[in-house]
Design a protein around this motif. Structure first.
Motif, PDB file in Angstrom:
ATOM      1  N   TYR A   7      -2.420  -4.225 -15.382  1.00 47.58           N
ATOM      2  CA  TYR A   7      -3.451  -5.261 -15.437  1.00 47.58           C
ATOM      3  C   TYR A   7      -4.775  -4.706 -15.979  1.00 47.58           C
ATOM      4  CZ  TYR A   7      -0.314  -8.441 -13.026  1.00 47.58           C
ATOM      5  OH  TYR A   7       0.752  -9.239 -12.707  1.00 47.58           O
ATOM      6  N   THR A   8      -5.075  -3.459 -15.678  1.00 51.93           N
ATOM      7  CA  THR A   8      -6.283  -2.841 -16.233  1.00 51.93           C
ATOM      8  C   THR A   8      -6.206  -2.812 -17.754  1.00 51.93           C
ATOM      9  OG1 THR A   8      -6.588  -1.520 -14.224  1.00 51.93           O
ATOM     10  CG2 THR A   8      -7.718  -0.756 -16.211  1.00 51.93           C
ATOM     11  N   LYS A   9      -5.039  -2.439 -18.303  1.00 52.76           N
ATOM     12  CA  LYS A   9      -4.855  -2.431 -19.760  1.00 52.76           C
ATOM     13  C   LYS A   9      -5.005  -3.815 -20.368  1.00 52.76           C
ATOM     14  CE  LYS A   9      -1.721   1.519 -19.989  1.00 52.76           C
ATOM     15  NZ  LYS A   9      -0.327   1.926 -20.205  1.00 52.76           N
ATOM     16  N   CYS A  10      -4.711  -4.851 -19.567  1.00 53.68           N
ATOM     17  CA  CYS A  10      -4.836  -6.240 -20.034  1.00 53.68           C
ATOM     18  C   CYS A  10      -6.255  -6.781 -19.857  1.00 53.68           C
ATOM     19  CB  CYS A  10      -3.844  -7.133 -19.290  1.00 53.68           C
ATOM     20  SG  CYS A  10      -2.111  -6.824 -19.708  1.00 53.68           S
ATOM     21  N   GLY A  11      -7.171  -5.926 -19.394  1.00 53.69           N
ATOM     22  CA  GLY A  11      -8.572  -6.334 -19.288  1.00 53.69           C
ATOM     23  C   GLY A  11      -8.999  -6.863 -17.931  1.00 53.69           C
ATOM     24  N   TYR A  12      -8.191  -6.649 -16.890  1.00 58.82           N
ATOM     25  CA  TYR A  12      -8.512  -7.128 -15.554  1.00 58.82           C
ATOM     26  C   TYR A  12      -9.269  -6.067 -14.772  1.00 58.82           C
ATOM     27  CZ  TYR A  12      -5.848 -11.237 -16.548  1.00 58.82           C
ATOM     28  OH  TYR A  12      -5.436 -12.403 -17.128  1.00 58.82           O
ATOM     29  N   THR A  13     -10.095  -6.523 -13.826  1.00 61.20           N
ATOM     30  CA  THR A  13     -10.948  -5.667 -13.017  1.00 61.20           C
ATOM     31  C   THR A  13     -10.554  -5.803 -11.554  1.00 61.20           C
ATOM     32  OG1 THR A  13     -12.755  -6.027 -14.566  1.00 61.20           O
ATOM     33  CG2 THR A  13     -13.359  -5.220 -12.384  1.00 61.20           C
ATOM     34  N   LYS A  14     -10.551  -4.678 -10.838  1.00 58.75           N
ATOM     35  CA  LYS A  14     -10.261  -4.697  -9.400  1.00 58.75           C
ATOM     36  C   LYS A  14     -11.456  -5.268  -8.645  1.00 58.75           C
ATOM     37  CE  LYS A  14      -9.125  -0.308  -9.143  1.00 58.75           C
ATOM     38  NZ  LYS A  14      -8.796   0.984  -8.554  1.00 58.75           N
ATOM     39  N   SER A  15     -11.167  -5.971  -7.563  1.00 55.50           N
ATOM     40  CA  SER A  15     -12.202  -6.516  -6.699  1.00 55.50           C
ATOM     41  C   SER A  15     -11.803  -6.248  -5.250  1.00 55.50           C
ATOM     42  CB  SER A  15     -12.351  -8.020  -6.937  1.00 55.50           C
ATOM     43  OG  SER A  15     -13.281  -8.574  -6.036  1.00 55.50           O
ATOM     44  N   GLY A  16     -12.594  -5.471  -4.550  1.00 51.34           N
ATOM     45  CA  GLY A  16     -12.312  -5.218  -3.143  1.00 51.34           C
ATOM     46  C   GLY A  16     -11.343  -4.070  -2.928  1.00 51.34           C
ATOM     47  N   SER A  17     -10.894  -3.981  -1.699  1.00 46.68           N
ATOM     48  CA  SER A  17     -10.035  -2.886  -1.265  1.00 46.68           C
ATOM     49  C   SER A  17      -8.564  -3.280  -1.295  1.00 46.68           C
ATOM     50  CB  SER A  17     -10.386  -2.488   0.176  1.00 46.68           C
ATOM     51  OG  SER A  17     -11.739  -2.133   0.264  1.00 46.68           O
ATOM     52  N   ILE A  18      -7.709  -2.271  -1.232  1.00 41.22           N
ATOM     53  CA  ILE A  18      -6.271  -2.495  -1.157  1.00 41.22           C
ATOM     54  C   ILE A  18      -5.955  -3.112   0.209  1.00 41.22           C
ATOM     55  CG2 ILE A  18      -4.031  -1.331  -1.033  1.00 41.22           C
ATOM     56  CD1 ILE A  18      -5.149   0.686  -3.094  1.00 41.22           C
ATOM     57  N   PHE A  19      -5.072  -4.096   0.212  1.00 42.34           N
ATOM     58  CA  PHE A  19      -4.646  -4.752   1.447  1.00 42.34           C
ATOM     59  C   PHE A  19      -3.134  -4.908   1.400  1.00 42.34           C
ATOM     60  CE2 PHE A  19      -5.543  -7.908  -1.735  1.00 42.34           C
ATOM     61  CZ  PHE A  19      -4.509  -8.826  -1.626  1.00 42.34           C
ATOM     62  N   ASP A  20      -2.541  -5.171   2.554  1.00 43.84           N
ATOM     63  CA  ASP A  20      -1.097  -5.267   2.647  1.00 43.84           C
ATOM     64  C   ASP A  20      -0.668  -6.727   2.765  1.00 43.84           C
ATOM     65  OD1 ASP A  20       1.369  -3.636   2.845  1.00 43.84           O
ATOM     66  OD2 ASP A  20       1.598  -4.717   4.745  1.00 43.84           O
ATOM     67  N   ILE A  21       0.282  -7.122   1.929  1.00 45.03           N
ATOM     68  CA  ILE A  21       0.913  -8.429   2.081  1.00 45.03           C
ATOM     69  C   ILE A  21       2.203  -8.175   2.851  1.00 45.03           C
ATOM     70  CG2 ILE A  21       2.031 -10.363   0.910  1.00 45.03           C
ATOM     71  CD1 ILE A  21       0.003 -10.074  -1.339  1.00 45.03           C
ATOM     72  N   GLN A  22       2.284  -8.787   4.022  1.00 42.06           N
ATOM     73  CA  GLN A  22       3.415  -8.550   4.921  1.00 42.06           C
ATOM     74  C   GLN A  22       4.746  -8.764   4.214  1.00 42.06           C
ATOM     75  OE1 GLN A  22       3.303 -10.948   8.458  1.00 42.06           O
ATOM     76  NE2 GLN A  22       4.728  -9.642   9.535  1.00 42.06           N
ATOM     77  N   LYS A  23       5.641  -7.822   4.373  1.00 43.14           N
ATOM     78  CA  LYS A  23       7.000  -7.828   3.823  1.00 43.14           C
ATOM     79  C   LYS A  23       7.040  -7.685   2.303  1.00 43.14           C
ATOM     80  CE  LYS A  23       8.851 -10.593   7.602  1.00 43.14           C
ATOM     81  NZ  LYS A  23       9.551 -11.801   7.985  1.00 43.14           N
ATOM     82  N   VAL A  24       5.881  -7.439   1.675  1.00 39.10           N
ATOM     83  CA  VAL A  24       5.845  -7.262   0.221  1.00 39.10           C
ATOM     84  C   VAL A  24       5.237  -5.907  -0.140  1.00 39.10           C
ATOM     85  CG1 VAL A  24       5.063  -8.211  -1.994  1.00 39.10           C
ATOM     86  CG2 VAL A  24       5.674  -9.758  -0.133  1.00 39.10           C
ATOM     87  N   GLY A  25       4.097  -5.544   0.490  1.00 41.79           N
ATOM     88  CA  GLY A  25       3.509  -4.237   0.248  1.00 41.79           C
ATOM     89  C   GLY A  25       2.041  -4.287  -0.143  1.00 41.79           C
ATOM     90  N   PRO A  26       1.478  -3.113  -0.540  1.00 41.42           N
ATOM     91  CA  PRO A  26       0.054  -3.018  -0.848  1.00 41.42           C
ATOM     92  C   PRO A  26      -0.320  -3.707  -2.165  1.00 41.42           C
ATOM     93  CG  PRO A  26       1.127  -0.891  -1.182  1.00 41.42           C
ATOM     94  CD  PRO A  26       2.155  -1.818  -0.630  1.00 41.42           C
ATOM     95  N   HIS A  27      -1.453  -4.416  -2.114  1.00 36.42           N
ATOM     96  CA  HIS A  27      -1.972  -5.177  -3.251  1.00 36.42           C
ATOM     97  C   HIS A  27      -3.481  -5.005  -3.347  1.00 36.42           C
ATOM     98  CE1 HIS A  27       1.896  -7.187  -2.898  1.00 36.42           C
ATOM     99  NE2 HIS A  27       1.647  -7.867  -4.001  1.00 36.42           N
ATOM    100  N   VAL A  28      -4.030  -5.419  -4.472  1.00 32.11           N
ATOM    101  CA  VAL A  28      -5.476  -5.492  -4.649  1.00 32.11           C
ATOM    102  C   VAL A  28      -5.778  -6.722  -5.515  1.00 32.11           C
ATOM    103  CG1 VAL A  28      -5.610  -4.040  -6.730  1.00 32.11           C
ATOM    104  CG2 VAL A  28      -7.569  -4.172  -5.191  1.00 32.11           C
ATOM    105  N   VAL A  29      -6.881  -7.387  -5.248  1.00 30.60           N
ATOM    106  CA  VAL A  29      -7.283  -8.519  -6.072  1.00 30.60           C
ATOM    107  C   VAL A  29      -7.792  -7.985  -7.407  1.00 30.60           C
ATOM    108  CG1 VAL A  29      -8.950 -10.416  -6.327  1.00 30.60           C
ATOM    109  CG2 VAL A  29      -7.853 -10.001  -4.114  1.00 30.60           C
TER     110      VAL A  29
END
Length: 151
Positions: free
Chosen positions: A123-145
């Protein structure tokens, strides 16, 4: 003569995403886990990427307001998946570009997603920017907005 690998995109229904969504994003879980809240709203749309009439990539776009980034009406990218044997060939970027084109035509100002940590470089290569901290989506795993302004 070499077989041409024609790539086409079209809008599809939520249930039509399942043959790619399930093995890539919900492997080992029941097929019903492929149904996401908002999948069938009138403002939600789903993209199918086809190569020689075979579905090889999908993405869903849900109209939502994300006040944690900007207080604007935006779309959330959800359920993006590329069939395992077609990953790493640039198809994900083509789906993102196709989605962004549709959203710009609709006057949408922002596209965001809860990106799997493993997908941050993509997503960074596609021009997207991270917002906030890494969080866990239950039963799926770590994510970031991640987000991108489309104007």
């Amino acid at each position: 003569m070499k077989d041409q690998k024609e790539l086409t995109f079209k809008l599809i229904s939520a249930i039509e995403t399942y043959p790619v969504r399930h093995p890539v994003l919900r492997a080992g879980k029941p097929l019903s886990s492929c149904e996401f809240s908002g999948d069938n709203l009138k403002t939600t749309f789903h993209i199918g990427a086809y190569q020689n009439n075979q579905l090889i990539g999908v993405a869903s776009l849900l109209q939502v307001k994300n006040t944690s980034i900007l207080n604007v009406f935006a779309y959330q990218l959800r359920g993006m998946a590329i069939a395992n044997e077609h990953q790493g060939k640039g198809l994900g970027k083509k789906i993102i570009n196709y989605a962004e084109t549709i959203l710009k035509e609709k006057g949408v100002l922002l596209l965001w997603m809860n990106a799997r940590v493993s997908a941050i470089p993509f997503y960074t290569k596609c021009g997207y920017t991270k917002s906030g901290s890494i969080f866990d989506i239950q039963k799926v795993g770590p994510h970031v907005v991640m987000f991108k302004k489309l104007n």
